[in-house]
Design an enzyme around this catalytic site. Structure first.
Site, PDB file in Angstrom:
ATOM      1  N   HIS A  47      34.874  11.070  74.924  1.00 56.24           N
ATOM      2  CA  HIS A  47      35.595  11.630  76.078  1.00 56.24           C
ATOM      3  C   HIS A  47      37.094  11.732  75.821  1.00 56.24           C
ATOM      4  O   HIS A  47      37.734  10.726  75.502  1.00 56.24           O
ATOM      5  CB  HIS A  47      35.344  10.763  77.315  1.00 56.24           C
ATOM      6  CG  HIS A  47      33.918  10.782  77.772  1.00 56.24           C
ATOM      7  ND1 HIS A  47      32.937  10.036  77.150  1.00 56.24           N
ATOM      8  CD2 HIS A  47      33.298  11.489  78.747  1.00 56.24           C
ATOM      9  CE1 HIS A  47      31.776  10.285  77.747  1.00 56.24           C
ATOM     10  NE2 HIS A  47      31.958  11.158  78.711  1.00 56.24           N
ATOM     11  N   ASP A  95      33.971  15.282  75.969  1.00 62.42           N
ATOM     12  CA  ASP A  95      33.770  15.710  77.351  1.00 62.42           C
ATOM     13  C   ASP A  95      34.973  15.374  78.223  1.00 62.42           C
ATOM     14  O   ASP A  95      35.765  14.489  77.892  1.00 62.42           O
ATOM     15  CB  ASP A  95      32.580  14.949  77.964  1.00 62.42           C
ATOM     16  CG  ASP A  95      31.249  15.503  77.517  1.00 62.42           C
ATOM     17  OD1 ASP A  95      31.226  16.398  76.658  1.00 62.42           O
ATOM     18  OD2 ASP A  95      30.226  15.020  78.040  1.00 62.42           O
TER      19      ASP A  95
HETATM   20 ZN   LIG Z   1      31.542  14.094  81.771  1.00 65.05          ZN
END
Ligand SMILES: [Zn+2]
Length: 208
Positions: free
Chosen positions: A155, A12
């Site tokens: 991430h 992400d």
């Molecule tokens: Zn996020």
């Protein structure tokens, strides 16, 4: 056929100059694919090449909103704009529209299900946005939770080098354990599961 040990690595908050590139290098070295849930406002002329590269490697490019805000507080118009802006940008670059959506902060409600025509995904994180969670600890947490149908949530945000380091260890270890890496679309297709709406997936056959 025996149940395959499939695992989907998802990232992400990109694309990010530097981090995304390094993640792609690690994927390439290990000959595996992943999925990237992009923030629309980070899709620029500068980052478009990273998206093209990921897509050409067989990674799927998905939607993580335009501004990464708490969307349950938005109007229906704002929700639609967050999604269509990001999906349009991705389609222009890859020629393919996103099919999956991860709500920022996993903040979602019925209004969002009603307005967003994408499959909602969560998965298992390892708090890799916390600087104090070391690469070694990230590896430990991800490996501990591994099981067939597993969606790993990490991430590729700016300067998240500890996640790059963690992924270097996570991929070969899971491969040795017999896991096959697929992108998020492949996870459902190869599991023979048709993604449903009005639910959010923790794994291929697990909803929250
Ligand atoms: Zn996020």
């Amino acid at each position: 056929m025996d149940k395959q040990k499939l695992v989907a690595l998802t990232f992400d908050d990109g694309p990010s100059i530097g981090t995304t590139e390094q993640i792609l290098d690690v994927l390439e070295e290990n000959q595996v694919v992943a999925s990237f849930f992009l923030i629309g406002q980070q899709i620029t002329d500068e980052t478009a090449d990273l998206i093209r590269r990921a897509h050409s490697m067989g990674c799927s490019i998905e939607n993580h909103s335009r501004t990464h805000s708490y969307m349950t507080q938005m109007s229906e118009e704002e929700i639609v704009e967050e999604i269509t802006d990001t999906s349009d940008k991705i389609r222009k670059i890859t020629g393919e529209a996103p099919q999956f959506f991860r709500p920022p902060y996993i903040d979602y409600d019925q209004k969002m299900y009603d307005r967003i025509d994408l499959t909602f995904i969560c998965g298992y994180g390892c708090e890799d946005w916390e600087e104090s969670v070391t690469a070694k600890e990230r590896v430990r947490r991800v490996l501990e939770a591994a099981k067939p149908g597993y969606i790993i949530l990490m991430h590729d945000s700016a300067n998240n080098i500890q996640t790059v380091e963690a992924v270097k260890e996570i991929i070969p270890t899971l491969k040795k354990q017999g896991f096959t890496f697929v992108n998020i679309r492949g996870l459902f297709e190869k599991s023979g599961i048709h993604p449903q709406h009005n639910v959010i997936y923790m794994g291929a056959d697990e909803v929250q």
